[in-house]
Design a protein around this motif. Structure first.
Motif, PDB file in Angstrom:
ATOM      1  N   ASP A  86      32.559  41.745  31.196  1.00 34.56           N
ATOM      2  CA  ASP A  86      32.210  41.188  32.315  1.00 34.56           C
ATOM      3  C   ASP A  86      33.379  41.378  33.352  1.00 34.56           C
ATOM      4  O   ASP A  86      34.700  41.548  33.206  1.00 34.56           O
ATOM      5  N   SER A  87      32.586  41.129  34.764  1.00 37.68           N
ATOM      6  CA  SER A  87      33.566  41.432  35.995  1.00 37.68           C
ATOM      7  C   SER A  87      34.327  40.230  36.410  1.00 37.68           C
ATOM      8  O   SER A  87      33.323  39.339  36.803  1.00 37.68           O
ATOM      9  N   TYR A  88      35.362  39.982  36.705  1.00 40.74           N
ATOM     10  CA  TYR A  88      36.201  38.814  37.133  1.00 40.74           C
ATOM     11  C   TYR A  88      37.056  39.107  38.001  1.00 40.74           C
ATOM     12  O   TYR A  88      37.682  40.084  37.948  1.00 40.74           O
ATOM     13  N   GLU A  89      37.389  38.312  39.100  1.00 49.24           N
ATOM     14  CA  GLU A  89      38.367  38.467  40.051  1.00 49.24           C
ATOM     15  C   GLU A  89      38.999  36.946  40.041  1.00 49.24           C
ATOM     16  O   GLU A  89      38.355  36.002  40.144  1.00 49.24           O
ATOM     17  N   ILE A  90      40.339  36.794  39.907  1.00 46.82           N
ATOM     18  CA  ILE A  90      40.920  35.756  39.479  1.00 46.82           C
ATOM     19  C   ILE A  90      42.039  35.127  40.663  1.00 46.82           C
ATOM     20  O   ILE A  90      42.754  36.067  41.157  1.00 46.82           O
ATOM     21  N   PHE A  91      41.728  34.047  40.933  1.00 47.94           N
ATOM     22  CA  PHE A  91      42.770  33.509  42.088  1.00 47.94           C
ATOM     23  C   PHE A  91      43.292  31.904  41.221  1.00 47.94           C
ATOM     24  O   PHE A  91      42.459  31.136  41.107  1.00 47.94           O
TER      25      PHE A  91
END
Length: 422
Positions: free
Chosen positions: A135-140
């Motif tokens: 699964d693709s995530y981008e984290i802030f």
């Protein structure tokens, strides 16, 4: 589970909902946006209430405006009591799975987790999801402690995160939110107030004073006293008061120990050093080392401390002797930090230069003074800069009504125009 999902739904951008965004801080959002579209973890750090939450929401809103489906945004703020049920990283993972089951987002999911240090073991969650190739995530993420990414965690995430320190409003942002004109008077108004975002929606001095007092109490109690099991909370607060009222003065731990001992307060060098370190970790104050301009190296011993926001001085401890010149120096330090400079106090034999600032290949020297009212004052302020033999840029920054001509290559800058040359 429905209650937990309802809390999530309340604060997210789904179904046309737009959480409060506040004043747009374009300098920060532009800088952070330059790092989007990859697996780098975006980490926002800074003092409580400096505006990290607003900036996270502004980034999420900008992603949506550029085509990201709102249902692909997952936002929580661990400061909100609605999320008290998240105690550790497993609870956070369970909530993320619930969100995915309910909304079935397609494609990359953007995770925004505010004040993440309040989630026990959060680094396991971040490490796992930042490297998830199924699964693709981008984290802030955001946090209010400078040690959040130190030690083992820095090793764990080494090379996979980018750090942004969020400071209170700059003068230009102050002008933007108040609709003031750029002038000496508006700069003095900025100096005599404070720059934490929430101050600008509070109606009067009394509510602002109560707000700043509450921030101070929360940081000292929750982020220091409880976390570090502080044995003498009164001493901790008194040290903070001392640092606020001695901002921009050269001090040493030994000086401070002697000050407290002269006031019949029992303490030790190690205790004071630890307590000051804890205060620094929360971004309430910043320590600035001395730098030998000739030897090109830092000097141990004396240093200066600057306050993260002058509201602590202006609203909590205004009765102590503290000239406008010191406030100006504090604001110049913060402006240099906002512009991305490493900042030092310059030392050269018997002379001091207020700031040596470095960014990449650029080095600048700055003297800060309230007013150059006469020739003698001007001579005194220019002298340390004239003694420097190299050819790096040199500036004197003041609140004078007129801009003075260049002198021996040293430029004069009115404080309200400083941002333009950084």
């Amino acid at each position: 589970m429905d209650d937990k999902f309802a809390s999530l739904e309340k604060y997210n951008f789904w179904n046309g909902n737009v959480p409060e965004l506040g004043f747009t801080r374009k300098d920060y959002t532009d800088k952070i946006f330059d790092y989007t579209g990859n697996k780098l973890i975006k980490v926002l750090v800074g003092q409580r209430r400096a505006g990290k939450s607003y900036i996270l929401r502004q980034i999420a809103h900008r992603l949506i405006s550029e085509g990201v489906n709102p249902k692909n945004i997952f936002y929580i703020n661990k400061e909100f009591t609605d999320f008290d049920f998240i105690g550790n990283y497993k609870d956070l993972r369970t909530l993320l799975n619930l969100y995915k089951d309910k909304l079935q987002p397609s494609g990359k999911v953007y995770l925004f987790i505010d004040e993440i240090q309040n989630v026990e073991g959060w680094e396991h969650f971040v490490n796992s999801h930042s490297q998830d190739y199924v699964d693709s995530y981008e984290i802030f993420i955001s946090g209010s402690n400078s040690k959040m990414l130190s030690g083992e965690l820095a090793t764990l995430l080494s090379g996979r995160y980018v750090n942004f320190e969020i400071l209170p409003f700059s003068f230009n942002e102050y002008v933007g939110i108040t609709n003031a004109t750029v002038s000496k008077q508006s700069y003095i108004d900025y100096m005599e107030s404070g720059a934490l975002p929430e101050l600008f929606v509070l109606p009067n001095v009394e509510t602002k004073r109560n707000y700043i007092s509450a921030i101070k109490d929360t940081v000292l109690l929750r982020d220091i006293i409880q976390r570090h099991n502080i044995k003498d909370p009164k001493l901790l607060e008194d040290i903070f008061v001392y640092l606020v009222n001695n901002a921009a003065n050269l001090v040493s731990i030994t000086n401070i120990v002697n000050f407290f001992k002269s006031n019949k307060r029992k303490t030790t060098y190690d205790t004071l050093s630890n307590y000051i370190g804890f205060i620094e970790d929360t971004f309430l104050v910043h320590k600035v080392e001395r730098y030998d301009i000739r030897g090109k190296d830092t000097i141990s011993g004396n240093c200066k401390y600057y306050i993260n926001d002058l509201s602590f001085k202006n609203y909590l401890y205004p009765g102590f002797g503290y000239g406008i010149g010191y406030k100006l120096e504090n604001l110049i330090y913060l402006e240099l930090r906002r512009a991305g400079y490493e900042v030092y106090v310059g030392a050269m034999r018997d002379k001091e230069v207020d700031f040596v600032a470095k960014k990449g290949d650029r080095v600048i020297y700055l003297q800060s003074t309230y007013l150059m009212a006469d020739e003698q004052t001007a001579k005194r302020e220019y002298a340390p800069l004239e003694a420097i033999q190299d050819n790096y840029e040199k500036f004197v920054v003041s609140l004078d009504d007129i801009s003075l001509p260049s002198n021996e290559g040293i430029k004069h800058i009115q404080a309200w125009n400083l941002g333009a040359i950084l």
